[in-house]
Write a protein that holds these residues in place. Structure first.
Motif, short mmCIF file in Angstrom:
data_model
loop_
_atom_site.label_atom_id
_atom_site.label_comp_id
_atom_site.label_asym_id
_atom_site.label_seq_id
_atom_site.Cartn_x
_atom_site.Cartn_y
_atom_site.Cartn_z
N THR A 82 0.82 -1.21 0.00
CA THR A 82 0.00 0.00 0.00
C THR A 82 0.86 1.27 0.00
OG1 THR A 82 -1.71 -1.21 1.23
CG2 THR A 82 -1.83 1.20 1.23
N ALA A 83 1.92 1.27 0.83
CA ALA A 83 2.82 2.42 0.87
C ALA A 83 3.52 2.63 -0.47
CB ALA A 83 3.85 2.23 1.98
N ALA A 84 3.88 1.53 -1.13
CA ALA A 84 4.53 1.65 -2.44
C ALA A 84 3.58 2.25 -3.47
CB ALA A 84 5.02 0.28 -2.89
N HIS A 85 2.32 1.81 -3.49
CA HIS A 85 1.35 2.35 -4.44
C HIS A 85 1.08 3.83 -4.19
CE1 HIS A 85 0.15 -1.99 -5.17
NE2 HIS A 85 0.30 -1.51 -6.41
N VAL A 86 0.91 4.21 -2.93
CA VAL A 86 0.65 5.61 -2.60
C VAL A 86 1.83 6.49 -2.99
CG1 VAL A 86 0.25 7.20 -0.69
CG2 VAL A 86 -1.01 5.05 -0.78
N ALA A 87 3.05 6.04 -2.67
CA ALA A 87 4.24 6.82 -3.02
C ALA A 87 4.40 6.96 -4.52
CB ALA A 87 5.49 6.17 -2.41
N LEU A 88 4.09 5.90 -5.27
CA LEU A 88 4.21 5.97 -6.71
C LEU A 88 3.18 6.92 -7.32
CD1 LEU A 88 5.79 4.83 -9.11
CD2 LEU A 88 4.09 3.00 -9.27
N LEU A 89 1.96 6.90 -6.81
CA LEU A 89 0.93 7.82 -7.30
C LEU A 89 1.29 9.28 -6.99
CD1 LEU A 89 -2.35 5.87 -6.42
CD2 LEU A 89 -1.40 6.30 -8.70
N LEU A 90 1.77 9.53 -5.78
CA LEU A 90 2.18 10.89 -5.42
C LEU A 90 3.36 11.36 -6.24
CD1 LEU A 90 1.80 10.78 -1.52
CD2 LEU A 90 0.33 11.95 -3.18
N SER A 91 4.27 10.46 -6.56
CA SER A 91 5.41 10.82 -7.39
C SER A 91 4.97 11.22 -8.79
CB SER A 91 6.38 9.63 -7.47
OG SER A 91 7.42 9.89 -8.38
N ALA A 92 4.09 10.43 -9.37
CA ALA A 92 3.60 10.76 -10.71
C ALA A 92 2.81 12.07 -10.70
CB ALA A 92 2.73 9.62 -11.23
N SER A 93 2.03 12.28 -9.64
CA SER A 93 1.25 13.52 -9.55
C SER A 93 2.15 14.73 -9.41
CB SER A 93 0.28 13.44 -8.37
OG SER A 93 -0.59 12.33 -8.51
N SER A 94 3.19 14.62 -8.60
CA SER A 94 4.10 15.75 -8.39
C SER A 94 4.82 16.12 -9.68
CB SER A 94 5.12 15.40 -7.30
OG SER A 94 4.48 15.11 -6.08
N CYS A 95 5.34 15.13 -10.37
CA CYS A 95 6.07 15.42 -11.61
C CYS A 95 5.12 15.98 -12.68
CB CYS A 95 6.75 14.15 -12.11
SG CYS A 95 8.07 13.56 -11.03
N SER A 96 3.91 15.43 -12.77
CA SER A 96 2.96 15.91 -13.77
C SER A 96 2.55 17.36 -13.49
CB SER A 96 1.72 15.01 -13.78
OG SER A 96 2.06 13.69 -14.10
N TYR A 97 2.31 17.66 -12.23
CA TYR A 97 1.92 19.03 -11.89
C TYR A 97 3.04 20.01 -12.19
CZ TYR A 97 0.47 23.04 -9.13
OH TYR A 97 0.13 24.30 -8.73
N GLU A 98 4.28 19.63 -11.88
CA GLU A 98 5.41 20.53 -12.13
C GLU A 98 5.62 20.75 -13.62
OE1 GLU A 98 8.54 23.02 -10.98
OE2 GLU A 98 7.01 22.03 -9.75
#
Length: 296
Positions: free
Chosen positions: A273-289
């Motif tokens: 679960t922690a891996a999935h959440v971290a991966l989603l947040l990573s993709a969201s951060s890079c996409s937003y930037e």
């Protein structure tokens, strides 16, 4: 009846010698045992390691005072060399006592510890007297010295505490290399995450020797969250991309944790679960930037 009466009287008159024979045998055995008991041997008093360490500590105090006075006007390189010689003498002497003198084993451990503690001081002396204008290089050289020394001590002593010190030295080597290369500050957080991943790979490679898995696991679980929080702190100054990279490294770490855990265990579910959440947040951060930079 008259004929049987004398026989009875004779049988009554026969003395009972069994009790007296047993008593005599017991007395003989007691006297023989007393004769066999050896006389007490006067044992030599054990060597007092505490007194020995106190004498050696007093000697080191006098020696340090003498060196402070004698080397006051000496060159910095000579001072660093003296510290390195003392460090080597304490460490090698402690190893020799620990391996060859069982009565002085505790004293050997003390000398080993003193030699290990002098290694960072040698790096500080190197920075203070020789490389005042190159602190990054002095940090790197000190980390290399400590890494070699602590790695050798870990192989000889096999201590959990030495495992933690060795891991900290490896982290210091990573961060000092980043400092020497003069990379941006968020690389220090990435170095923490990379160190956690390396420790996780090391634990997977050393599954057959679980004695040191606990220090490796604890260190990795500490480095990853610290790297994520450091990246979060640096978002206003350095943007979301560096945070996205830290989260991607965290996702990889927790993915490895989930992969090595037992099937259907709470540990595996939590790490996945922690891996999935971290991966989603990573993709969201890079996409937003990226979207924010394109819109500007």
């Amino acid at each position: 009846s008259e004929t049987h009466q004398p026989k009875t009287q004779c049988s009554e008159a026969v003395p009972n010698t069994n009790g007296s024979q047993q008593t005599g045998e017991r007395q003989l055995q007691t006297s023989a045992a007393a004769a066999v008991v050896p006389s007490p041997v006067k044992q030599s008093a054990p060597l007092d390691n505490i007194t020995l360490l106190l004498y050696f500590g007093a000697f080191l105090f006098l020696a340090s005072s003498g060196l402070f006075v004698a080397l006051a006007g000496a060159y910095g390189t000579l001072r660093v060399a003296v510290i390195l010689v003392v460090m080597t003498a304490l460490y090698t002497g402690g190893l020799w006592l620990q391996q060859n003198k069982p009565k002085l084993k505790s004293a050997g451990y003390t000398f080993i510890g003193m030699g290990l503690m002098l290694a960072p001081l040698a790096g500080l002396a190197l920075y203070s007297y020789v490389m005042r204008t190159q602190p990054e290089l002095a940090w790197l050289l000190t980390s290399l010295l400590c890494l070699g020394l602590y790695g050798h001590a870990l192989r000889k002593i096999h201590s959990t505490f030495m495992e933690f010190i060795f891991i900290g030295t490896c982290l210091s080597l990573f961060e000092s290399a980043i400092s020497v290369l003069q990379l941006p500050v968020y690389y220090y957080g990435w170095g923490l995450a990379a160190m956690g991943l390396l420790l996780e790979g090391w634990s997977l490679a050393r599954r057959k020797s679980p004695a040191y898995l606990a220090p490796v696991s604890v260190s990795g679980q500490l480095f990853i969250p610290v790297s994520v929080f450091a990246a979060l702190y640096m978002v206003p100054r350095h943007g979301l991309v560096q945070m996205g990279v830290s989260l991607a490294l965290a996702a990889l770490y927790y993915g490895l944790q989930a992969w090595k855990a037992a099937a259907n265990s709470p540990e595996r579910v939590g790490n996945a679960t922690a891996a999935h959440v971290a991966l989603l947040l990573s993709a969201s951060s890079c996409s937003y930037e990226v979207q924010h930079s394109l819109s500007m």
